[in-house]
Design a protein around this motif. Structure first.
Motif, mmCIF file in Angstrom:
data_model
loop_
_atom_site.group_PDB
_atom_site.id
_atom_site.type_symbol
_atom_site.label_atom_id
_atom_site.label_comp_id
_atom_site.label_asym_id
_atom_site.label_seq_id
_atom_site.Cartn_x
_atom_site.Cartn_y
_atom_site.Cartn_z
ATOM 1 N N PHE A 235 -41.830 -20.055 -27.070
ATOM 2 C CA PHE A 235 -42.880 -20.680 -26.543
ATOM 3 C C PHE A 235 -43.573 -19.510 -25.531
ATOM 4 N N ILE A 236 -42.685 -18.896 -24.695
ATOM 5 C CA ILE A 236 -43.575 -18.222 -23.764
ATOM 6 C C ILE A 236 -44.396 -17.110 -24.627
ATOM 7 N N PHE A 237 -43.442 -16.249 -25.413
ATOM 8 C CA PHE A 237 -44.116 -15.347 -26.240
ATOM 9 C C PHE A 237 -45.223 -15.640 -26.731
ATOM 10 N N ALA A 238 -45.046 -16.718 -27.411
ATOM 11 C CA ALA A 238 -46.496 -17.611 -28.125
ATOM 12 C C ALA A 238 -47.799 -17.522 -27.158
ATOM 13 N N ILE A 239 -47.424 -18.128 -25.947
ATOM 14 C CA ILE A 239 -48.424 -18.110 -24.926
ATOM 15 C C ILE A 239 -49.110 -16.598 -24.811
ATOM 16 N N TYR A 240 -48.164 -15.997 -24.723
ATOM 17 C CA TYR A 240 -48.688 -14.289 -24.350
ATOM 18 C C TYR A 240 -49.273 -13.839 -25.561
ATOM 19 N N ALA A 241 -48.681 -13.939 -26.972
ATOM 20 C CA ALA A 241 -49.398 -13.534 -27.925
ATOM 21 C C ALA A 241 -50.631 -14.378 -28.178
ATOM 22 N N GLN A 242 -50.959 -15.433 -27.660
ATOM 23 C CA GLN A 242 -52.250 -16.111 -27.860
ATOM 24 C C GLN A 242 -53.207 -15.502 -26.965
ATOM 25 N N SER A 243 -52.865 -15.152 -25.618
ATOM 26 C CA SER A 243 -53.772 -14.478 -24.935
ATOM 27 C C SER A 243 -54.263 -12.923 -25.572
ATOM 28 N N TRP A 244 -53.403 -12.293 -26.448
ATOM 29 C CA TRP A 244 -53.839 -11.237 -27.248
ATOM 30 C C TRP A 244 -54.639 -11.629 -28.099
ATOM 31 N N ASN A 245 -54.450 -12.825 -28.740
ATOM 32 C CA ASN A 245 -55.435 -13.114 -29.812
ATOM 33 C C ASN A 245 -56.812 -13.552 -29.436
ATOM 34 N N ILE A 246 -56.822 -14.238 -28.160
ATOM 35 C CA ILE A 246 -58.119 -14.307 -27.460
ATOM 36 C C ILE A 246 -58.977 -12.922 -27.436
ATOM 37 N N ALA A 247 -58.439 -12.153 -26.839
ATOM 38 C CA ALA A 247 -59.216 -10.786 -26.658
ATOM 39 C C ALA A 247 -59.493 -10.233 -28.227
ATOM 40 N N ALA A 248 -58.398 -10.375 -29.072
ATOM 41 C CA ALA A 248 -58.665 -9.921 -30.443
ATOM 42 C C ALA A 248 -59.842 -10.537 -31.028
ATOM 43 N N HIS A 249 -59.951 -11.711 -30.750
ATOM 44 C CA HIS A 249 -61.186 -12.411 -31.443
ATOM 45 C C HIS A 249 -62.658 -11.995 -31.221
ATOM 46 N N SER A 250 -62.782 -11.388 -30.075
ATOM 47 C CA SER A 250 -63.669 -10.732 -29.558
ATOM 48 C C SER A 250 -63.819 -9.130 -30.276
ATOM 49 N N GLY A 251 -62.903 -8.637 -30.789
ATOM 50 C CA GLY A 251 -62.989 -7.263 -31.136
ATOM 51 C C GLY A 251 -62.334 -6.428 -30.293
ATOM 52 N N GLN A 252 -61.441 -7.065 -29.155
ATOM 53 C CA GLN A 252 -60.924 -5.947 -28.215
ATOM 54 C C GLN A 252 -59.522 -5.936 -28.442
ATOM 55 N N PHE A 253 -58.923 -4.964 -29.070
ATOM 56 C CA PHE A 253 -57.744 -5.029 -29.601
ATOM 57 C C PHE A 253 -56.676 -4.118 -28.554
ATOM 58 N N SER A 254 -56.238 -4.750 -27.675
ATOM 59 C CA SER A 254 -55.649 -4.051 -26.476
ATOM 60 C C SER A 254 -54.345 -3.813 -26.837
ATOM 61 N N LEU A 255 -53.917 -2.376 -26.552
ATOM 62 C CA LEU A 255 -52.637 -2.048 -26.749
ATOM 63 C C LEU A 255 -51.857 -1.741 -25.308
ATOM 64 N N GLY A 256 -52.181 -2.699 -24.366
ATOM 65 C CA GLY A 256 -51.680 -2.438 -22.985
ATOM 66 C C GLY A 256 -51.744 -3.967 -22.458
ATOM 67 N N HIS A 257 -51.190 -5.005 -23.365
ATOM 68 C CA HIS A 257 -51.369 -6.105 -22.645
ATOM 69 C C HIS A 257 -50.236 -6.450 -21.808
ATOM 70 N N ALA A 258 -49.133 -5.665 -21.844
ATOM 71 C CA ALA A 258 -48.154 -5.736 -20.929
ATOM 72 C C ALA A 258 -48.502 -5.616 -19.341
#
Lengths: 249, 331
Positions: free
Chosen positions: B45-68
């Motif tokens: 659940f916790i990492f799904a929240i984290y992955a979702q946050s990455w997904n939100i950025a990715a939706h705008s084309g911002q593919f972060s390699l440093g979300h940590a």
């Protein structure tokens, strides 16, 4: 009254002077053609008017607003829209959603629901209604150009910049495109069109602006421009220059 | 025609999905008594929240390699607020992530002209910078490499089993919340702008989209949500925070989970985290050691090459309710 006015617009890329003080006007309701040999600066001019490029000198006004240094989206919201020479659809959106972007964020700033309704009407207008839920990848090049047109219209354009939307069409498609242009005009949209196809330019434009090496070398009615010695020189070369090239080759 | 079209693009229903997730999660909590399983699911659940946050950025084309960066800053800020200022963990968990939200805004501002790999490179670099900042200039506050103990979210003389269940339920509720947030965003007018920016920034701009504000908004929100995940993780599962959180691994997880589940689909990160993590834990137990890693690696390769649009689109297709819209999105 002029809707668009360019005064001494200059833009260079490194050492290349793409636009060297271009000056012209487009009146409300006009269809103006922008022609010139390859590399004359036509697309650069379209990019500069729409805010994609910023000119170093000169000023561009649209409907009384100074737009020279405005961001592209601000210029669009004032009522300037464009199509691209090579159609660039939003490839992960449906055909309908592509047009919705223009309606939702352009001059009208519509809600999603209203954008969907208006986008569907625009697709009907350009003849793509049955493709609304397809992905752009499934469209032919002509259909993609029509999609570009619908998206541009959707943003509430009063001035439409069409960048070579007729290139590579068959005679029958050209006829359809011409008919579409007439319907556009009936909507009261002012058009500045970049085009290589003289038959289209001659047939639909009231006035033509000719560029060469970033400068305006002629302007006038199709007949005037076609008879202009400068234009003939630019397109065909002078006899002497032609002879020199032949000798050099 | 126009009415049908309007109906087709109207928001997909997200509330029933959210309720179904809550009910399913609740049923599991009522039936399962094994601590290990609950802990794995809490992690999911916790990492799904984290992955979702990455997904939100990715939706705008911002593919972060440093979300940590955001995960770690959220955790540190929350742990410090709870530890130094005595804020209840339940409050600190939502105040602390304002720091990674700000970091997201700053990084997005600096990277406005960057896209794709170049954007990824810079975000990757920022994680290293932030790690050094946390250890060195702020070492007095953060206890350097030794890290800090985190106040528990649920404490006060409860049994360990009760705390485990409460942690599980909190993580479940917040995951469903982050799902609703992402789904609402993606189906909204702003979501349409983000998708347009993802596809082509220049065309988006000349269509009237303010590319700059939308990119900044997406990264700020993404930073906040990632921060909440980080804070939740340290107040429940790890109960400790150290600079190790700014490692490469923690930046890779959200990519892995989201891409496996379905990129730019709100259900994607949840399904991806669940399937990959449960399979991972099973492989570790059943096969042990490095053999399990070989199998996990192979399984991920199979998922990505066979179902490049992710498990969600695959499952949806199988169930017969995937529109072409979803398949398009997941590219």
């Amino acid at each position: 009254m002029s809707l668009l006015r360019c005064e001494a617009v200059a833009k260079s890329f490194g050492g290349l002077q793409a636009l060297a003080g271009v000056q012209f006007e487009v009146g409300a309701g006009e269809i103006v053609g922008l022609i010139g040999p390859n590399g004359a600066g036509k697309s650069t001019l379209v990019n500069t008017i729409t805010g994609v490029h910023r000119p170093e000198h000169g000023s561009i006004t649209f409907d009384g607003h100074e737009v020279t240094r405005l961001a592209p989206e601000r210029i669009t919201r004032l009522g300037v829209a464009r199509t691209f020479q090579i159609p660039q659809p939003f490839h992960t959106l449906s055909v309908l959603e592509n047009v919705m972007v223009g309606v939702a964020f352009g001059a009208r700033g519509a809600s999603l629901e209203r954008a969907a309704r208006e986008a569907a009407e625009l697709l009907e207008f350009v003849g793509l209604a049955d493709k609304a839920h397809h992905e752009p990848q499934a469209l032919t090049i002509i259909e993609l150009r029509r999609l570009e047109l619908a998206r541009a219209l959707g943003s509430g354009a009063r001035l439409l910049l069409l960048d070579e939307i007729h290139a590579g069409l068959t005679p029958k498609e050209l006829e359809e495109a011409r008919e579409l242009l007439q319907r556009l005009r009936a909507r009261g949209v002012t058009i500045l069109m970049v085009e290589h196809l003289m038959q289209i330019i001659m047939a639909v434009c009231e006035r033509i602006v000719v560029l060469e090496f970033g400068r305006k070398i002629a302007e006038g009615t199709p007949a005037e421009v076609a008879a202009d010695p400068e234009v003939i020189r630019a397109y065909l070369g002078t006899r002497r220059a032609g002879g020199a090239r032949a000798a050099g080759a | 025609m126009s009415r049908a079209a309007a109906a087709r693009v109207r928001r997909r229903r997200t509330l029933p999905v959210a309720l179904a997730m809550l009910v399913a999660g609740g049923v599991v909590a009522a039936l399962v008594r094994e601590q290990f399983v609950l802990q794995v699911l809490t992690y999911v659940f916790i990492f799904a929240i984290y992955a979702q946050s990455w997904n939100i950025a990715a939706h705008s084309g911002q593919f972060s390699l440093g979300h940590a960066t955001f995960l770690g800053l959220g955790a540190y800020a929350s742990v410090l607020l709870a530890g130094r200022l005595g804020l209840p963990a339940a409050v600190a968990m939502f105040v602390g992530p304002l720091l990674p939200a700000l970091a997201g805004l700053a990084i997005a501002r600096l990277c406005l002209r960057l896209r794709e790999w170049y954007f990824g490179m810079v975000t990757f670099g920022f994680t290293a910078i932030v790690q050094v900042l946390v250890v060195e200039p702020f070492g007095g506050l953060t206890n350097r490499w030794d890290g800090l103990d985190a106040a528990p979210l649920w404490a006060g003389g409860r049994a360990i089993e009760t705390i485990a269940i409460l942690n599980y339920l909190t993580a479940l509720a917040l995951m469903v919340g982050s799902y609703l947030l992402a789904a609402r965003l993606m189906n909204s007018k702003s979501g349409l702008a983000l998708a347009a920016i993802h596809d082509n920034e220049v065309v988006a701009a000349v269509s009237g989209v303010n590319v700059r504000t939308h990119r900044l908004m997406a990264m700020t929100l993404s930073g906040y949500v990632a921060g909440v995940a980080g804070a939740l993780n340290s107040h429940t599962l790890t109960r400790h925070i150290s600079p190790g959180i700014f490692g490469i691994e923690d930046s890779i997880w959200p990519l892995l989970y989201t891409i496996a589940g379905g990129l730019r689909i709100p259900e994607g990160p949840i399904l991806g985290t669940l399937v990959v993590r449960v399979f991972w834990e099973w492989a570790l137990r059943a096969l042990g050691g490095f053999e399990s890693l070989v199998v996990i690696g192979l399984a991920l390769a199979v998922i990505v090459t066979t179902f490049p649009q992710g498990l969600y689109v695959l499952a949806a297709r199988a169930a017969g309710w995937a529109g072409p819209r979803l398949a398009r999105r997941a590219r």
